[in-house]
Design an enzyme around this catalytic site. Sequence first.
Site, short mmCIF file in Angstrom:
data_model
loop_
_atom_site.label_atom_id
_atom_site.label_comp_id
_atom_site.label_asym_id
_atom_site.label_seq_id
_atom_site.Cartn_x
_atom_site.Cartn_y
_atom_site.Cartn_z
N GLN A 188 -3.76 -10.17 7.15
CA GLN A 188 -2.36 -10.07 7.74
C GLN A 188 -1.49 -8.97 6.93
O GLN A 188 -1.52 -8.81 5.84
CB GLN A 188 -1.77 -11.46 7.24
CG GLN A 188 -0.49 -11.59 6.75
CD GLN A 188 0.48 -12.09 7.71
OE1 GLN A 188 0.21 -12.99 8.66
NE2 GLN A 188 1.69 -11.72 7.86
N THR A 189 -0.73 -8.44 8.06
CA THR A 189 0.12 -7.57 7.36
C THR A 189 1.20 -7.42 8.68
O THR A 189 1.33 -7.66 9.54
CB THR A 189 -0.54 -6.04 7.20
OG1 THR A 189 0.82 -5.01 7.13
CG2 THR A 189 -1.28 -5.66 8.47
N HIS A 194 -1.95 1.71 4.73
CA HIS A 194 -2.13 2.94 4.12
C HIS A 194 -3.50 2.83 3.56
O HIS A 194 -4.25 1.88 3.59
CB HIS A 194 -1.09 3.37 3.01
CG HIS A 194 0.45 3.69 3.84
ND1 HIS A 194 0.47 4.66 4.72
CD2 HIS A 194 1.55 3.02 3.78
CE1 HIS A 194 1.74 4.76 5.02
NE2 HIS A 194 2.10 3.79 4.76
N GLY A 282 -2.74 -10.78 -0.68
CA GLY A 282 -2.49 -9.50 -1.60
C GLY A 282 -1.15 -9.94 -2.75
O GLY A 282 -0.94 -10.85 -2.96
N ARG A 283 -0.66 -8.98 -3.22
CA ARG A 283 0.46 -9.05 -4.36
C ARG A 283 1.67 -9.27 -3.39
O ARG A 283 1.86 -8.70 -2.47
CB ARG A 283 0.66 -7.92 -5.28
CG ARG A 283 -0.50 -7.74 -5.93
CD ARG A 283 -0.37 -6.69 -7.23
NE ARG A 283 0.71 -6.02 -7.35
CZ ARG A 283 1.16 -5.37 -8.28
NH1 ARG A 283 0.46 -5.55 -9.29
NH2 ARG A 283 2.28 -4.61 -8.20
N ASP A 284 2.40 -10.32 -3.79
CA ASP A 284 3.89 -10.45 -2.95
C ASP A 284 3.61 -11.04 -1.71
O ASP A 284 4.45 -10.22 -0.90
CB ASP A 284 4.91 -9.46 -3.30
CG ASP A 284 6.12 -10.11 -2.94
OD1 ASP A 284 6.36 -11.30 -3.18
OD2 ASP A 284 7.19 -9.21 -2.84
N HIS A 285 2.50 -11.65 -1.24
CA HIS A 285 2.29 -11.88 0.25
C HIS A 285 3.51 -12.68 0.65
O HIS A 285 3.84 -13.65 0.28
CB HIS A 285 0.86 -12.52 0.28
CG HIS A 285 0.54 -13.05 1.91
ND1 HIS A 285 -0.53 -12.28 2.46
CD2 HIS A 285 1.19 -13.92 2.63
CE1 HIS A 285 -0.36 -12.88 3.64
NE2 HIS A 285 0.45 -13.67 3.79
N ALA A 286 4.08 -12.01 1.98
CA ALA A 286 5.16 -12.95 2.66
C ALA A 286 6.41 -12.88 1.75
O ALA A 286 7.24 -13.81 1.92
CB ALA A 286 4.74 -14.40 3.13
#
Length: 378
Positions: A188-189, A194, A282-286
Amino acid sequence: MTVVETPTLIAPHGGRLVDRTGPRPDGIDRLEQIPLTSRELSDLDMLASGALSPLEGFMGRNDYERVVEEMRLERGLPWSLPVCLAVDRAPQGDEVVLGDAAGRALATLEVDEVFEYDREREAERCFRTTDAAHPGVARLYEQKPVYLAGRVTVFERLEPPFPELALDPLDTRRAFDERGWRRVVGFQTRNPIHRAHEYLTKGALETVDGLLIHPLVGDTKSDDVPAATRVECYRVLVDNYYPADRVVVSAFPAAMRYAGPREAIWHAICRKNYGCSHFIVGRDHAGVGDYYGTYDAQLIFDELAPHELEIEPMFFEHAFFCRVCGQMATPKTCPHGGDDHVFLSGTKVRELLAAGELPPAEFSRPEVAEVLISAYRS
Ligand SMILES: [Zn+2]
């Protein structure tokens, strides 16, 4: 209820994929019609498709209370965020029509109950802050005063912003099944991808059968990169750098809540319904601003019993290109210092792109950077 036809894939949350679509009933013109906010419309569409299985409608008090306090539905199943419909007052009658802001009728709701809620408590428990500057909390504070609960039947779906990417859970499950995939990782993004994101999605894909790139296309903050630009970035990236038979790109219709850790769990549960067995966190998701610690969205999964969600979270560190290693790496896999790493801040990347300059190839694929540069120009 639709019988799941994809037994080799992970089962939906709660065991069965919900289908809350149905024909337009006669005589609904006489019913009271309630206009939904854009977030509520996203939730309604996800209720229709089964993306929020096992929910069949907007939550009642018992589910709401246990979700807020314990991250579980009344029946005990993990569930991390309220899915509620805020209204001014109890409606007349035992059935209402749900519509959009323009007055178009989309669904009916069988009125089950109307209950009061405490905005500050919901904010504190779900967002870990009562600060009205937090975008999710701000939206909560603007809500109407009571919640209306009941099962929905959606007879008119929203037009998807990207029709070619509009796959319901049943569609993604069929797509995975056709490709012979059993283990699928969801990514999810809400940002352009990148090299760092490419590295971690490919790292995850090395261990499973397929990758679902599932960009969120519902409401986001106005300063996030617009969905149309992001979708074009995913297209050029996947076309140029991923094997076509290992990747499905589809749109995730949810609105961002910016609830950080709790939203990470919620996002994982939704992806389970779409047929993913794994989900990248990932780090700091949402997250948003500095409301959440870097690893909070990963640590919160430890509050559930091992494998209780069934979908497995895959935790990743921030990735970079290391000139000494000569490849992409993370602090887990590279012993070298920051001077050897190609890392650009978000601000620096935006400056380069706005000036029409390509970031280093170690940071961004040129095809992706070109899409972003032309978006900045227009
Ligand atoms: Zn290195």
